[in-house]
Design a protein around this motif. Structure first.
Motif, PDB file in Angstrom:
ATOM      1  N   PHE A  13     -23.666  20.524  -8.722  1.00 33.57           N
ATOM      2  CA  PHE A  13     -22.702  20.582  -9.811  1.00 33.57           C
ATOM      3  C   PHE A  13     -22.334  19.152 -10.218  1.00 33.57           C
ATOM      4  O   PHE A  13     -21.890  18.347  -9.388  1.00 33.57           O
ATOM      5  CB  PHE A  13     -21.454  21.345  -9.390  1.00 33.57           C
ATOM      6  N   VAL A  14     -22.493  18.836 -11.503  1.00 35.40           N
ATOM      7  CA  VAL A  14     -22.205  17.490 -12.018  1.00 35.40           C
ATOM      8  C   VAL A  14     -21.400  17.597 -13.317  1.00 35.40           C
ATOM      9  O   VAL A  14     -21.853  17.192 -14.383  1.00 35.40           O
ATOM     10  CB  VAL A  14     -23.504  16.682 -12.225  1.00 35.40           C
ATOM     11  N   PRO A  15     -20.190  18.135 -13.259  1.00 36.94           N
ATOM     12  CA  PRO A  15     -19.397  18.311 -14.477  1.00 36.94           C
ATOM     13  C   PRO A  15     -18.961  16.981 -15.072  1.00 36.94           C
ATOM     14  O   PRO A  15     -18.975  15.946 -14.407  1.00 36.94           O
ATOM     15  CB  PRO A  15     -18.200  19.119 -13.982  1.00 36.94           C
ATOM     16  N   GLY A  16     -18.542  17.035 -16.310  1.00 34.16           N
ATOM     17  CA  GLY A  16     -18.038  15.860 -17.005  1.00 34.16           C
ATOM     18  C   GLY A  16     -18.451  15.888 -18.460  1.00 34.16           C
ATOM     19  O   GLY A  16     -17.610  15.841 -19.358  1.00 34.16           O
ATOM     20  N   HIS A  17     -19.742  15.963 -18.702  1.00 31.12           N
ATOM     21  CA  HIS A  17     -20.227  16.171 -20.078  1.00 31.12           C
ATOM     22  C   HIS A  17     -19.723  17.523 -20.573  1.00 31.12           C
ATOM     23  O   HIS A  17     -19.195  17.632 -21.684  1.00 31.12           O
ATOM     24  CB  HIS A  17     -21.751  16.111 -20.084  1.00 31.12           C
ATOM     25  N   THR A  18     -19.882  18.547 -19.772  1.00 27.38           N
ATOM     26  CA  THR A  18     -19.231  19.843 -19.930  1.00 27.38           C
ATOM     27  C   THR A  18     -18.782  20.285 -18.546  1.00 27.38           C
ATOM     28  O   THR A  18     -19.215  19.726 -17.540  1.00 27.38           O
ATOM     29  CB  THR A  18     -20.162  20.913 -20.537  1.00 27.38           C
TER      30      THR A  18
ATOM     31  N   ALA B  58     -31.489  15.655 -14.157  1.00 24.63           N
ATOM     32  CA  ALA B  58     -30.085  15.284 -14.297  1.00 24.63           C
ATOM     33  C   ALA B  58     -29.394  15.906 -15.494  1.00 24.63           C
ATOM     34  O   ALA B  58     -28.182  15.720 -15.659  1.00 24.63           O
ATOM     35  CB  ALA B  58     -29.972  13.758 -14.376  1.00 24.63           C
ATOM     36  N   GLY B  59     -30.120  16.639 -16.340  1.00 24.26           N
ATOM     37  CA  GLY B  59     -29.484  17.187 -17.525  1.00 24.26           C
ATOM     38  C   GLY B  59     -28.948  16.072 -18.409  1.00 24.26           C
ATOM     39  O   GLY B  59     -29.597  15.043 -18.597  1.00 24.26           O
ATOM     40  N   ASP B  60     -27.728  16.246 -18.923  1.00 23.42           N
ATOM     41  CA  ASP B  60     -27.126  15.230 -19.791  1.00 23.42           C
ATOM     42  C   ASP B  60     -26.173  14.304 -19.041  1.00 23.42           C
ATOM     43  O   ASP B  60     -25.443  13.535 -19.666  1.00 23.42           O
ATOM     44  CB  ASP B  60     -26.348  15.907 -20.931  1.00 23.42           C
ATOM     45  N   THR B  61     -26.155  14.378 -17.719  1.00 27.41           N
ATOM     46  CA  THR B  61     -25.246  13.524 -16.956  1.00 27.41           C
ATOM     47  C   THR B  61     -25.591  12.056 -17.137  1.00 27.41           C
ATOM     48  O   THR B  61     -24.716  11.211 -17.353  1.00 27.41           O
ATOM     49  CB  THR B  61     -25.309  13.905 -15.465  1.00 27.41           C
TER      50      THR B  61
ATOM     51  N   SER C 117     -19.391  12.572 -10.939  1.00 20.24           N
ATOM     52  CA  SER C 117     -20.686  13.254 -10.880  1.00 20.24           C
ATOM     53  C   SER C 117     -21.832  12.244 -10.805  1.00 20.24           C
ATOM     54  O   SER C 117     -22.809  12.432 -10.058  1.00 20.24           O
ATOM     55  CB  SER C 117     -20.864  14.155 -12.102  1.00 20.24           C
ATOM     56  N   ILE C 118     -21.722  11.179 -11.581  1.00 19.40           N
ATOM     57  CA  ILE C 118     -22.745  10.136 -11.541  1.00 19.40           C
ATOM     58  C   ILE C 118     -22.806   9.507 -10.153  1.00 19.40           C
ATOM     59  O   ILE C 118     -23.902   9.277  -9.612  1.00 19.40           O
ATOM     60  CB  ILE C 118     -22.458   9.077 -12.620  1.00 19.40           C
ATOM     61  N   ARG C 119     -21.662   9.259  -9.572  1.00 21.73           N
ATOM     62  CA  ARG C 119     -21.639   8.681  -8.210  1.00 21.73           C
ATOM     63  C   ARG C 119     -22.269   9.636  -7.204  1.00 21.73           C
ATOM     64  O   ARG C 119     -22.902   9.210  -6.239  1.00 21.73           O
ATOM     65  CB  ARG C 119     -20.211   8.326  -7.801  1.00 21.73           C
ATOM     66  N   LYS C 120     -22.115  10.919  -7.420  1.00 16.96           N
ATOM     67  CA  LYS C 120     -22.764  11.909  -6.550  1.00 16.96           C
ATOM     68  C   LYS C 120     -24.282  11.745  -6.614  1.00 16.96           C
ATOM     69  O   LYS C 120     -24.965  11.802  -5.587  1.00 16.96           O
ATOM     70  CB  LYS C 120     -22.351  13.314  -6.982  1.00 16.96           C
ATOM     71  N   LEU C 121     -24.809  11.530  -7.798  1.00 19.69           N
ATOM     72  CA  LEU C 121     -26.249  11.298  -7.939  1.00 19.69           C
ATOM     73  C   LEU C 121     -26.641   9.947  -7.354  1.00 19.69           C
ATOM     74  O   LEU C 121     -27.707   9.806  -6.743  1.00 19.69           O
ATOM     75  CB  LEU C 121     -26.656  11.389  -9.407  1.00 19.69           C
TER      76      LEU C 121
ATOM     77  N   ARG D 269     -28.575   2.852 -10.418  1.00 20.59           N
ATOM     78  CA  ARG D 269     -27.499   2.099  -9.749  1.00 20.59           C
ATOM     79  C   ARG D 269     -27.469   0.649 -10.229  1.00 20.59           C
ATOM     80  O   ARG D 269     -26.407   0.065 -10.460  1.00 20.59           O
ATOM     81  CB  ARG D 269     -27.727   2.084  -8.242  1.00 20.59           C
ATOM     82  N   THR D 270     -28.638   0.062 -10.381  1.00 21.41           N
ATOM     83  CA  THR D 270     -28.744  -1.363 -10.685  1.00 21.41           C
ATOM     84  C   THR D 270     -28.558  -1.661 -12.159  1.00 21.41           C
ATOM     85  O   THR D 270     -27.908  -2.650 -12.524  1.00 21.41           O
ATOM     86  CB  THR D 270     -30.127  -1.890 -10.239  1.00 21.41           C
TER      87      THR D 270
END
Length: 286
Positions: free
Chosen positions: A141-146, A160-163, A187-191, A223-224
Motif C-alpha cells: 500500500f502506497v497511498p498519497g497520490h490517491t 510503482a504505479g503513480d507513486t 509511501s516513497i520512503r517505504k519503497l 534514492r540518489t
C-alpha cells in the motif's frame, strides 16, 4: 526470483502497461492496461489492449491476474476486455472503496452503485502475498497520490504505479480528492527501504526535452537522483514543494471520463433506456 517484464507504451496517455511472467512458466499478470478513448467522439477502441493480447497469445501465456495500481485519472482501463479475451482476475487494493465513495458523490452515480469494491474480482489487503505461477508477489500500500494506490512487488521487480516517476521527472501529484503529500512522502520512503538493486517500473513517463520515454529504474537511482524526493529531502520540504507545484497543474484531460469508469473496474456505466451508455461531466464541481 527474476520476473520477465514486457512493457507496452501508450504515447497518447504516456502510460506503460506490463505483462509479467517467469521464464519457463506460462502464468502471467497484466498491470495497468489501457483502453483507447477519443474524448472528441466519445468512442472507445482496443488497439493498445490488442497488442497485449497478441503478446500473451504469441508466448502461450495464461493470465492469472489483471492488476490495477489505482483508479487512474489519465486513461480508461481495458481490464474487462482483457478478462473476456484472456481470463484472469481483476484486482486492486482494498482502499478503492474510499475512492468509490468520494466519486460516487461527485458524479451522483446511480443508487445501485456499490461502495464495497465488489466490481473487482479481488481486493488486496495491505502486504497481502499472492502467486503468479512460481513468482511470489506482494501488494504494497502506497497511498498519497490517491488513498488506494498499490505497488506490486513481483519477484525482483516493483511496479510503482503513480507513486514515483523516473528520477528526472519526480513524483505523482497529490491534489486529487483524497490525495495527501505527507502520505505520499511516507509511501516513497517505504519503497526506498527496499534493496537498492530492486528494479522499479513506472506507470507513466513524461520525459523532459532531449530524451525518449523510459520506465525502468532502481531503488538506488531513485534514492540518489529523484529530483523531488531524493534522500535528504524532509517530509515538510517535500509536502511544501508538492503542494506548491500541484497548484500550477491543470486537470488531466481524461480525468472525468476515466475515474467514473475505473472505479467500476473498467466497466462502463449502465445503459439508459435507449440502450446507450453515458458518462457524466459535473459542471463547476471541481
Amino acid at each position: 526470483m527474476q520476473a520477465i517484464v514486457q512493457p507496452f507504451f501508450d504515447p497518447a496517455t504516456s502510460t506503460i502497461t506490463y505483462v509479467v511472467y517467469q521464464e519457463g512458466r506460462p502464468e502471467c499478470a497484466i498491470i495497468d492496461s489501457v483502453l483507447d478513448y477519443d474524448p472528441r467522439a466519445g468512442r472507445t477502441s482496443t488497439a493498445r489492449a490488442d497488442e497485449v493480447i497478441a503478446f500473451v497469445r504469441e508466448h502461450a501465456l495464461q493470465v492469472e491476474w489483471i492488476l490495477e495500481t489505482h483508479a487512474h485519472a489519465d486513461h480508461l482501463s481495458a481490464a474487462p476486455y482483457l478478462r473476456r479475451e484472456l481470463g484472469g482476475r481483476i484486482a486492486i487494493g482494498r482502499n478503492i472503496r474510499i475512492v468509490q465513495e468520494t466519486f460516487k458523490k461527485l458524479f451522483n452515480l446511480e443508487p445501485a452503485f456499490r461502495l464495497d469494491g465488489s466490481q473487482f474480482d479481488h481486493l488486496f489487503d495491505e502486504d497481502e502475498t499472492f502467486a503468479i505461477g512460481g513468482l511470489t508477489a506482494k501488494a504494497l500500500f502506497v497511498p498519497g497520490h490517491t488513498p488506494a494506490d498499490v505497488a506490486y512487488q513481483i519477484g525482483d521487480a516493483v511496479f510503482a504505479g503513480d507513486t514515483l516517476f523516473m528520477p528526472d521527472v519526480g513524483t505523482a501529484r497529490c491534489d486529487f480528492p483524497g490525495g495527501d503529500a505527507h502520505r505520499l512522502y511516507r509511501s516513497i520512503r517505504k519503497l526506498f527501504d527496499l534493496p537498492g538493486d530492486t528494479r522499479l517500473f513506472m506507470c507513466h513517463d513524461y520525459p523532459p526535452e532531449g530524451r525518449g520515454p523510459r520506465w525502468e529504474t532502481t531503488v538506488q537511482a531513485q534514492r540518489t537522483s529523484n529530483v523531488q524526493a531524493h534522500a535528504g529531502v524532509t517530509e515538510e520540504q517535500f509536502a511544501a514543494m508538492r503542494q506548491q507545484h500541484d497548484a500550477t497543474l491543470g486537470m488531466p484531460t481524461l480525468m472525468l471520463p476515466a475515474v467514473q469508469v475505473n472505479i467500476r473496474a473498467g466497466a462502463f456505466p449502465p445503459a439508459d433506456a435507449n440502450g446507450i451508455r453515458y458518462l457524466k461531466i459535473p459542471l463547476n464541481a471541481l
